[in-house]
Design an enzyme around this catalytic site. Structure first.
Site, PDB file in Angstrom:
ATOM      1  N   THR A 118      -2.958   5.087   7.195  1.00 20.83           N
ATOM      2  CA  THR A 118      -3.411   5.873   6.100  1.00 20.83           C
ATOM      3  C   THR A 118      -2.256   7.293   6.425  1.00 20.83           C
ATOM      4  OG1 THR A 118      -5.611   5.188   6.689  1.00 20.83           O
ATOM      5  CG2 THR A 118      -5.253   7.480   5.870  1.00 20.83           C
ATOM      6  N   ARG A 151      12.399  -7.569   5.508  1.00 18.89           N
ATOM      7  CA  ARG A 151      13.896  -8.437   5.583  1.00 18.89           C
ATOM      8  C   ARG A 151      14.839  -7.536   6.258  1.00 18.89           C
ATOM      9  NH1 ARG A 151      13.234 -13.296   6.301  1.00 18.89           N
ATOM     10  NH2 ARG A 151      15.315 -13.583   5.862  1.00 18.89           N
ATOM     11  N   ASN A 179      13.271   4.264   4.439  1.00 18.55           N
ATOM     12  CA  ASN A 179      12.385   3.222   5.084  1.00 18.55           C
ATOM     13  C   ASN A 179      11.267   4.082   5.707  1.00 18.55           C
ATOM     14  OD1 ASN A 179      11.471   0.733   5.632  1.00 18.55           O
ATOM     15  ND2 ASN A 179      12.112   1.018   7.736  1.00 18.55           N
ATOM     16  N   SER A 219       0.745  -1.121   0.158  1.00 22.75           N
ATOM     17  CA  SER A 219      -0.164   0.237   0.192  1.00 22.75           C
ATOM     18  C   SER A 219       0.906   1.132  -0.053  1.00 22.75           C
ATOM     19  CB  SER A 219      -1.072  -0.091   1.153  1.00 22.75           C
ATOM     20  OG  SER A 219      -0.159   0.036   2.531  1.00 22.75           O
ATOM     21  N   ASN A 220       2.000   1.118   0.570  1.00 26.72           N
ATOM     22  CA  ASN A 220       2.998   2.364   0.760  1.00 26.72           C
ATOM     23  C   ASN A 220       3.440   2.508  -0.575  1.00 26.72           C
ATOM     24  OD1 ASN A 220       3.462   3.831   3.451  1.00 26.72           O
ATOM     25  ND2 ASN A 220       3.287   1.737   3.982  1.00 26.72           N
ATOM     26  N   HIS A 238       8.529   3.511   8.655  1.00 28.03           N
ATOM     27  CA  HIS A 238       8.333   2.635   9.920  1.00 28.03           C
ATOM     28  C   HIS A 238       7.192   3.132  10.778  1.00 28.03           C
ATOM     29  CE1 HIS A 238       9.788   0.104  13.219  1.00 28.03           C
ATOM     30  NE2 HIS A 238       9.420   1.202  14.027  1.00 28.03           N
ATOM     31  N   LEU A 252      18.345  -6.321   6.429  1.00 25.36           N
ATOM     32  CA  LEU A 252      19.298  -6.132   5.417  1.00 25.36           C
ATOM     33  C   LEU A 252      20.803  -6.010   6.143  1.00 25.36           C
ATOM     34  CD1 LEU A 252      17.559  -3.445   3.198  1.00 25.36           C
ATOM     35  CD2 LEU A 252      17.896  -5.908   2.737  1.00 25.36           C
TER      36      LEU A 252
HETATM   37  C1  GRF Z   1       2.954  -0.990   7.131  1.00 22.06           C
HETATM   38  O1  GRF Z   1       2.680  -1.181   8.366  1.00 22.06           O
HETATM   39  C2  GRF Z   1       4.353  -0.280   7.117  1.00 22.06           C
HETATM   40  O2  GRF Z   1       4.612   0.695   8.151  1.00 22.06           O
HETATM   41  C3  GRF Z   1       5.458  -1.215   7.100  1.00 22.06           C
HETATM   42  O3  GRF Z   1       4.779  -2.368   6.715  1.00 22.06           O
HETATM   43  C4  GRF Z   1       3.364  -2.162   6.833  1.00 22.06           C
HETATM   44  C5  GRF Z   1       2.651  -3.061   5.474  1.00 22.06           C
HETATM   45  O4  GRF Z   1       3.319  -1.952   4.745  1.00 22.06           O
HETATM   46  N1  GRF Z   1       6.650  -0.794   7.004  1.00 22.06           N
HETATM   47  P1  GRF Z   1       2.577  -2.032   3.025  1.00 22.06           P
HETATM   48  O5  GRF Z   1       0.910  -1.882   3.212  1.00 22.06           O
HETATM   49  O6  GRF Z   1       2.953  -3.218   2.435  1.00 22.06           O
HETATM   50  O7  GRF Z   1       3.138  -0.625   2.203  1.00 22.06           O
END
Ligand code: GRF
Length: 196
Positions: free
Chosen positions: A172, A91, A107, A13-14, A109, A93
Site C-alpha cells: 500500500t 526478471r 524500479n 498493482s504498482n 523495491h 536484466l
Molecule cells: C511488489 O511487492 C513490489 O514491491 C515488487 O513486486 C511485487 C508485486 O508488485 N516489485 P505488483 O503488484 O505486480 O505491482
C-alpha cells in the site's frame, strides 16, 4: 509530455497506481505496459484502461537472456518511451539491456534499500527483528537493486507481524510512493521523495 513504458510480471498493482496518477497536470502519460509473462493479469487491466500492451514470454527463449531482451526492447522502443518503470518486474536484466535505458529506468523495491536487495525482503526484515520496514524507488543500474535512491517510504513493523501482513502494508505504501517519485522524476527533478 513524457512517455512512460511500464514493465510488469504479475498483477501490476504498482502499474495501476502509476497509470491512475498520470492524469490532469501530470507531466507524463503511459504509452505501453509490457510483461515477460503473457498470463500476467496486469496486462488485461492495462488493456481495459486503453493502454497498449505487449507480452514477450521469456520461457520461449530458454537460457538466451539476450534474445529475450532484444525482443522486449523492440516492443519497448516501438513505443518511444522517455521513461521506463519496472513495477513488479521479476526478471534480472543484463547490463547490456540496462545500458540502453540507464538514467531513465526506475524500479520499486520492497525494502529500505540499501538493506535487503534481492528477494524475500519482508522475511529478512522480520528475521532481523527490524522495527521499521518499507520500500524504495531507485534508478536501475547494472548492480541489482543498487542504483541512486529516488524515493523511500517507511512504516513500523508491528508486534506479531507476519510476512504476509507486512508485505500487504508495504505494498500500500508502494502505491503512494512510486507515483510521487514518477511525477517528480518526469519534471527532471531527482531529489529523493521521502514518506513516513
Ligand atoms: C511488489 O511487492 C513490489 O514491491 C515488487 O513486486 C511485487 C508485486 O508488485 N516489485 P505488483 O503488484 O505486480 O505491482
Amino acid at each position: 509530455m513524457k512517455r512512460v513504458a511500464i514493465l510488469i510480471s504479475g498483477g501490476g498493482s504498482n502499474m495501476l497506481a502509476l497509470v491512475r496518477d498520470m492524469a490532469g497536470d501530470h507531466p507524463a502519460r503511459p504509452v505501453l505496459v509490457a510483461s515477460n509473462d503473457p498470463a500476467a493479469t496486469g496486462l488485461e487491466k492495462a488493456a481495459a484502461l486503453g493502454i497498449p500492451v505487449a507480452a514477450i514470454d521469456h520461457r520461449a527463449f530458454g537460457r538466451d537472456r539476450e534474445a529475450f531482451e532484444a525482443a522486449l526492447a523492440e516492443k519497448i522502443d516501438a513505443a518511444s518511451p522517455d521513461i521506463l518503470c519496472l513495477a513488479g518486474f521479476m526478471r534480472i536484466l543484463t547490463p547490456g539491456f540496462i545500458r540502453r535505458y540507464e538514467g531513465r529506468m526506475l524500479n520499486i523495491h520492497p525494502s529500505l534499500l540499501p538493506k535487503y536487495p534481492g528477494l524475500h525482503t519482508h522475511a529478512r526484515a522480520l528475521a532481523a527483528g527490524d522495527t521499521e520496514a518499507g520500500c524504495a524507488v531507485h534508478e536501475v543500474t547494472a548492480e541489482l537493486d543498487a542504483g541512486p535512491i529516488l524515493g523511500q517510504a517507511r512504516l513500523p513493523v508491528l508486534p506479531g507481524d507476519t510476512e504476509a501482513a507486512l508485505a500487504a502494508r508495504v505494498l500500500t505504501l508502494e502505491h503512494r510512493l512510486y507515483p510521487k517519485v514518477l511525477r517528480r522524476f518526469a519534471t527532471g527533478d531527482r531529489t529523493p521523495v521521502l514518506l513516513d
